[in-house]
Design an enzyme around this catalytic site. Sequence first.
Site, short mmCIF file in Angstrom:
data_model
loop_
_atom_site.label_atom_id
_atom_site.label_comp_id
_atom_site.label_asym_id
_atom_site.label_seq_id
_atom_site.Cartn_x
_atom_site.Cartn_y
_atom_site.Cartn_z
N HIS A 24 0.83 -1.21 0.00
CA HIS A 24 0.00 0.00 0.00
C HIS A 24 0.87 1.26 0.00
O HIS A 24 1.66 1.47 0.92
CB HIS A 24 -0.89 -0.03 1.24
N ARG A 25 0.71 2.05 -1.04
CA ARG A 25 1.57 3.24 -1.28
C ARG A 25 3.04 2.84 -1.21
O ARG A 25 3.89 3.59 -0.72
CB ARG A 25 1.26 4.36 -0.28
N GLU A 76 0.52 -0.50 -4.82
CA GLU A 76 -0.59 0.43 -5.00
C GLU A 76 -0.05 1.84 -4.88
O GLU A 76 0.89 2.11 -4.12
CB GLU A 76 -1.64 0.17 -3.90
N ASP A 135 -1.33 6.34 -5.62
CA ASP A 135 -2.44 7.29 -5.85
C ASP A 135 -1.99 8.36 -6.84
O ASP A 135 -0.84 8.79 -6.81
CB ASP A 135 -2.81 7.97 -4.52
N HIS A 180 -0.96 10.77 -2.23
CA HIS A 180 -2.28 10.40 -1.71
C HIS A 180 -3.20 11.60 -1.53
O HIS A 180 -4.33 11.61 -2.01
CB HIS A 180 -2.12 9.67 -0.37
N GLU A 195 -4.57 4.05 -8.16
CA GLU A 195 -5.83 4.64 -7.72
C GLU A 195 -6.01 6.01 -8.35
O GLU A 195 -5.20 6.91 -8.18
CB GLU A 195 -5.90 4.75 -6.19
N LYS A 207 -7.26 9.24 -8.08
CA LYS A 207 -7.61 9.91 -6.82
C LYS A 207 -8.20 11.30 -7.05
O LYS A 207 -9.27 11.60 -6.52
CB LYS A 207 -6.33 10.02 -5.99
N ASP A 234 0.26 -1.71 4.67
CA ASP A 234 1.38 -0.79 4.84
C ASP A 234 2.65 -1.56 5.23
O ASP A 234 3.75 -1.01 5.18
CB ASP A 234 1.08 0.21 5.98
O1 G3P Z 1 -6.04 0.37 -2.06
C1 G3P Z 1 -7.10 1.17 -1.70
C2 G3P Z 1 -6.76 2.19 -0.69
O2 G3P Z 1 -5.52 2.74 -0.99
C3 G3P Z 1 -7.81 3.25 -0.63
O3 G3P Z 1 -7.67 4.13 0.43
O4 G3P Z 1 -7.13 6.32 1.40
O5 G3P Z 1 -5.39 4.58 1.32
O6 G3P Z 1 -6.12 5.70 -0.78
P1 G3P Z 1 -6.51 5.22 0.58
CA CA Z 2 -4.94 4.51 -2.40
#
Ligand code: G3P
Ligand code: CA
Length: 252
Positions: free
Chosen positions: A17-18, A44, A46, A59, A118, A120, A236
């Site tokens: 994640h990120r 992942e 954004d 993000h 994503e 965003k 994370d």
């Molecule tokens: O993978 C989805 C998730 O990243 C969505 O929430 O706020 O972390 O972008 P957020």
């Molecule tokens: Ca995201």
Amino acid sequence: MIQIQKAANRRILVMGHRGARGLAPENTIASFETARKIGVDCVELDVHVSKDAHLIVMHDATVDRTTDGHGYIKDMNLSEIKALDAGSWFDPRYAGEMVPTLEEILEWSGGEMPLVIELKGGFEQGLVHRVIDLLWRYDMTNEVILISFDHRALQHVKALSPEIRTGILFVARLVDPIAVARGAVADALHPNWNYVDHELVRETHTAGLALSTWTVNEPEDMRTLIEMGVDSIGTDYPDRLVAVAEEMDQAG
Ligand code: G3P
Ligand code: CA
């Protein structure tokens, strides 16, 4: 061409994640490299659009939280964003880490690391068209999944480029999640993990769709979701998820 698939001997697809947000400054090359070294199956990230129409990997809508600058991405040019330090806020040893563009992340991936992108912010500035144009230019429509809380944007993606896989993000107990996915012409459901249960996993698989959930950071919760049969988990701490998955695989 590569497909996004889990490591051969793993029961779950590991999504950083990120990048590896718990271990390095989110949405930077350092974070994506950390995730890659841990052995994730995909990362992942954004995306927003800058004032001069560059695709910026961040993000938040502003640069305030994750850099030493201030202001909205949509009001800043790439040169201003590139002058920011995106690493020191996390740890001084990451000083000088820059905010990447999506193009730089495609270059970094080289088609070898699948990307979950994503959509965003910046829809009104042509975010969807700009991302798809870039993926076409790099011939990487098969190496990505586009996800968004904006399900109409995903519908638009499919209309423009049907081969791109998409996933609907949601944080809710939907009455008919499959109908929502069908409405967006999506390939996968990406619910927040608090809304995942056996019924949702069963319904999703019966419909021939995939279920990828986020953001799961505690090993106990990872185990529970893996036992439920989810296809992918975003975390994370991909190091923890790799360890849990391997431990469960060894236990049979
Ligand atoms: O993978 C989805 C998730 O990243 C969505 O929430 O706020 O972390 O972008 P957020
Ligand atoms: Ca995201």
